[in-house]
Motif scaffolding. Structure first.
Motif, PDB file in Angstrom:
ATOM      1  N   CYS A  50       4.565  -4.232   8.185  1.00 30.58           N
ATOM      2  CA  CYS A  50       3.157  -3.977   7.854  1.00 30.58           C
ATOM      3  C   CYS A  50       2.807  -2.509   8.060  1.00 30.58           C
ATOM      4  CB  CYS A  50       2.217  -4.804   8.751  1.00 30.58           C
ATOM      5  SG  CYS A  50       2.666  -6.526   8.953  1.00 30.58           S
ATOM      6  N   CYS A  51       1.917  -2.045   7.230  1.00 29.81           N
ATOM      7  CA  CYS A  51       1.270  -0.766   7.486  1.00 29.81           C
ATOM      8  C   CYS A  51      -0.031  -1.064   8.233  1.00 29.81           C
ATOM      9  CB  CYS A  51       0.993  -0.034   6.176  1.00 29.81           C
ATOM     10  SG  CYS A  51      -0.207  -0.874   5.109  1.00 29.81           S
ATOM     11  N   THR A  52      -0.815  -0.065   8.524  1.00 28.93           N
ATOM     12  CA  THR A  52      -2.067  -0.299   9.260  1.00 28.93           C
ATOM     13  C   THR A  52      -3.025  -1.184   8.462  1.00 28.93           C
ATOM     14  OG1 THR A  52      -2.883   1.801   8.377  1.00 28.93           O
ATOM     15  CG2 THR A  52      -1.935   1.837  10.588  1.00 28.93           C
ATOM     16  N   SER A  53      -3.040  -1.007   7.140  1.00 28.94           N
ATOM     17  CA  SER A  53      -3.929  -1.827   6.296  1.00 28.94           C
ATOM     18  C   SER A  53      -3.481  -3.276   6.294  1.00 28.94           C
ATOM     19  CB  SER A  53      -3.940  -1.286   4.864  1.00 28.94           C
ATOM     20  OG  SER A  53      -4.506   0.003   4.818  1.00 28.94           O
ATOM     21  N   CYS A  54      -2.157  -3.501   6.189  1.00 28.38           N
ATOM     22  CA  CYS A  54      -1.637  -4.873   6.212  1.00 28.38           C
ATOM     23  C   CYS A  54      -1.963  -5.543   7.541  1.00 28.38           C
ATOM     24  CB  CYS A  54      -0.125  -4.874   6.002  1.00 28.38           C
ATOM     25  SG  CYS A  54       0.394  -4.397   4.340  1.00 28.38           S
ATOM     26  N   LYS A  99       0.743   4.349   2.347  1.00 30.47           N
ATOM     27  CA  LYS A  99       0.777   4.207   3.805  1.00 30.47           C
ATOM     28  C   LYS A  99       2.198   3.940   4.293  1.00 30.47           C
ATOM     29  CE  LYS A  99      -4.017   2.690   4.328  1.00 30.47           C
ATOM     30  NZ  LYS A  99      -4.394   3.870   5.132  1.00 30.47           N
ATOM     31  N   HIS A 122       0.862  -1.186   0.000  1.00 32.51           N
ATOM     32  CA  HIS A 122       0.000   0.000   0.000  1.00 32.51           C
ATOM     33  C   HIS A 122       0.899   1.238   0.000  1.00 32.51           C
ATOM     34  CE1 HIS A 122      -2.152  -3.296   2.122  1.00 32.51           C
ATOM     35  NE2 HIS A 122      -3.158  -2.924   1.319  1.00 32.51           N
ATOM     36  N   THR A 140      -4.313  -4.882   9.606  1.00 34.80           N
ATOM     37  CA  THR A 140      -5.753  -5.091   9.776  1.00 34.80           C
ATOM     38  C   THR A 140      -6.278  -6.206   8.884  1.00 34.80           C
ATOM     39  OG1 THR A 140      -6.022  -2.755  10.316  1.00 34.80           O
ATOM     40  CG2 THR A 140      -8.008  -3.982   9.689  1.00 34.80           C
ATOM     41  N   LEU A 141      -5.815  -6.225   7.626  1.00 39.60           N
ATOM     42  CA  LEU A 141      -6.378  -7.156   6.650  1.00 39.60           C
ATOM     43  C   LEU A 141      -5.669  -8.504   6.609  1.00 39.60           C
ATOM     44  CD1 LEU A 141      -6.878  -4.641   3.694  1.00 39.60           C
ATOM     45  CD2 LEU A 141      -8.612  -5.476   5.291  1.00 39.60           C
TER      46      LEU A 141
END
Length: 648
Positions: A187-191, A174, A171, A193-194
């Motif tokens: 990881c970023c926040t999206s990684c 991010k 992403h 979380t998902l």
């Protein structure tokens, strides 16, 4: 502490794109970790996918590992944008720019202004001038960012890390904030979380990275890589020693070959004398026959002329009785003469002296007793006819037959080639020489060392060729004796590809310049500036010529007027140009790995894959005069393919 400038310079190879050989611009890396400029890898991807007509992916330009296509994108020209950015390379480039006092304010550049940077924000990864630094501090969320003085950074007195934040590869918008210990993945926040919401060991990136430089994992990896470097170095040393052994044994073989050649030459001298004696005898015999025929015909001609003079005189000055008497004398003789001439002409033959080569050279000294057999070939004039087989070939739809693939450069390098007197001549760029092969490309006949690396080769006259060198030099070579006749120094004139307009005038080109030069004097006649990529040129007449004018176009020019421009979506980096005996033009495009065939009006005919002619990256294409045979050379493997076009 800041890395000294000299240490940064040590990593210049790390900051250089292996495709364009320039400093990275928007560095993108592949799964194999090889990094390229975004524009360079984009051009390569489009060329690779277009060449193979595939959508599964492409191979790395360095290691040739397969890279799968982006599943969500159908257009290959967009794949490069999805590749992850190499942030480490980007940070190294920024650091080098800062320490070389080359860093400009990023905010000003975004607004198309140019101001020298004074400070650096490691969080935003941006440099600021005084005014932009002030604006940066006014925002609440940015106020706590610690800024460093670029001047202090250049002196090496400031402890700083130029890249304190990393963007997520998955992403790009991010920032990396976490690290999954279960999967060893940032990881970023999206990684988080998902993809890692069920993982038990997810921590902050700062905590995960704490002490990593001093860890056994980092030192162990460094040691392992060092061991691999040493191991590969030993293997390379062994290969170099093997290469030296090969070179030594080659010199020994050359000495032995020279001894054998001396014996062969002595034998050749003996059988040459026999052949010349036989040839002289046959010439004398045939000469006597032909002179007898000429003498007989001359006597008939003399008699006819005399009789005509008598008749014309008696008609003008004689009496009626005298005219009757002369007609009665001459008329019967004319009938006899006509019969004699008819009988003589009926038996006249066209005489040729024909040489037939003798048996193979392998057992030459032991078995060969002569160069060949001399015979007199007599055939009736009325039976002579031209060979019209070439007219049966459809050059626009015919199939391509590969007759021979010649390893001119022994595995790697660049070569250009031409047909000369039913033989093949090639340049060997890396070895500074020209080599000559027989007409089927199976036997190396001779070679000639040159003063510089040869780039291109062109026919001047029947037994004379010219060879260009990027060092602003053109050499003229006797292609029969393989001797250097002339070295033409052209200071200040860009030299690479060349072709001859006539035996005294030639065109050479390089980059964005075409230059017309007089061969005898070396004087520049005229010059034309192009848009670039003009590395080869084809002269079609005194006024017409064709050349590449960009990485995706070729121009046909008559005098100073452009006749047409050819472009194609599957056409990248045009190089060599050829023309067949029917006037069709051929363009070798090495980056798209194909050959484009067009009419001399610029109309598309077809695309011939490089693989169809037995090579991968075509550099030059040349046709044998009046023939369906042609050669295509490769820009990287040093190979040349001898092919022919035949009717389906």
């Amino acid at each position: 502490m800041a890395t000294p400038t000299k240490d940064i310079e040590h990593f210049d190879d790390l900051l250089t794109c292996t495709i364009c050989l320039e400093t990275f611009k928007v560095p993108k890396y592949l799964p194999c970790l090889h990094t390229f400029c975004e524009s360079c890898i984009n051009t390569y991807i489009v060329s690779s996918v277009g060449k193979g007509k595939i959508t599964e992916g492409f191979t790395c330009p360095v290691c040739r590992k397969m890279v799968s296509a982006v599943a969500t994108l159908e257009r290959p020209e967009l794949w490069a944008t999805t590749l992850p950015t190499n942030h480490f390379v980007t940070s190294m480039l920024d650091k080098r720019a800062i320490q070389k006092a080359e860093k400009m304010c990023d905010s000003c550049q975004f607004n198309e202004e140019s101001k020298k940077a004074k400070s650096w924000c490691p969080i935003c990864e941006e440099a600021f001038c005084d005014q932009c630094e002030k604006y940066h501090k006014t925002f609440k969320m940015l106020a706590r960012h610690k800024l460093f003085s670029i001047q202090e950074m250049q002196s090496g007195d400031t402890h700083f890390e130029i890249c304190e934040v990393q963007s997520c590869d998955e992403h790009p918008g991010k920032i990396i904030e976490f690290y999954c210990l279960d999967h060893s993945q940032p990881c970023c926040t999206s990684c988080a979380t998902l993809s890692h919401r069920k993982c038990e060991n997810v921590t902050s990136i700062q905590k995960a990275a704490s002490g990593i430089k001093e860890s056994t994992k980092a030192s162990g990896l460094s040691q392992k890589l060092r061991e691999h470097v040493i191991q590969l170095g030993k293997i390379i040393d062994d290969r170099n020693k093997n290469l030296a052994d090969v070179e030594n044994s080659t010199e020994e073989i050359k000495t032995r070959v020279t001894d054998i050649k001396t014996e062969i030459l002595k034998h050749l001298d003996r059988i040459e004398e026999t052949l010349i004696a036989e040839l002289t005898s046959n010439k004398k015999h045939v000469g006597i026959e032909l002179k007898d025929e000429v003498g007989m015909l001359s006597s008939y001609s003399s008699a006819v002329k005399k009789w005509k003079t008598v008749i014309d005189s008696v008609l003008e000055h004689g009496s009626e009785e005298q005219c009757l008497m002369e007609i009665n004398k001459i008329e019967p003789k004319i009938s006899e003469l006509e019969q004699e001439i008819e009988d003589l002409v009926k038996n006249i033959k066209s005489v040729k002296v024909v040489f037939s080569p003798s048996s193979p050279i392998t057992d030459f000294i032991r078995n060969t007793k002569s160069f060949g057999n001399i015979k007199i070939d007599k055939s009736s004039v009325s039976s002579l006819s031209c060979n019209l087989e070439i007219d049966k070939v459809d050059f626009r739809t015919g199939s391509i037959n590969i007759l021979q693939v010649i390893d001119v450069c022994n595995g790697a390098g660049s070569t250009s080639g031409i047909f000369v007197q039913n033989l093949l001549l090639f340049t060997v760029l890396q070895k500074n020489k020209v080599v000559k092969y027989n007409n089927d490309g199976q036997s190396l006949l001779s070679e000639l060392a040159l003063p510089g690396p040869p780039a291109d080769i062109a026919v001047v006259t029947q037994f004379k060729v010219a060879v260009s060198s990027p060092g602003q030099v053109v050499c003229v070579v006797d292609s029969n004796k393989m001797t250097l006749l002339q070295t033409l120094n052209l200071p200040g004139i860009p030299v690479y590809g060349l072709c001859f307009v006539n035996k005294e005038l030639f065109i050479t080109c390089h980059g964005s310049t075409l230059t017309w030069i007089n061969l005898s004097s070396g004087q520049q006649v005229k010059q034309r500036t192009t848009s670039g990529e003009s590395y080869f040129v084809l002269s079609l007449s005194q006024t017409d010529y064709v050349y590449a004018d960009s990485p995706t176009s070729v121009d046909y020019v008559v005098g100073n007027t452009k006749k047409f421009t050819y472009t194609n979506s599957d056409f990248f980096n045009p190089r060599g140009l050829g023309i067949d005996c029917m006037g069709n033009l051929y363009i070798a495009a090495y980056m798209s790995s194909n050959i484009h065939q067009i009419t001399n009006e610029g109309e598309f005919i077809r695309i011939i894959s490089a693989l169809a002619v037995g090579i991968e990256y075509p550099l030059t294409i040349r046709f044998a005069p009046g023939s369906n045979k042609f050669i295509v050379t490769c820009t990287s493997s040093g190979k040349a393919a001898l092919c022919e076009i035949v009717s389906k």
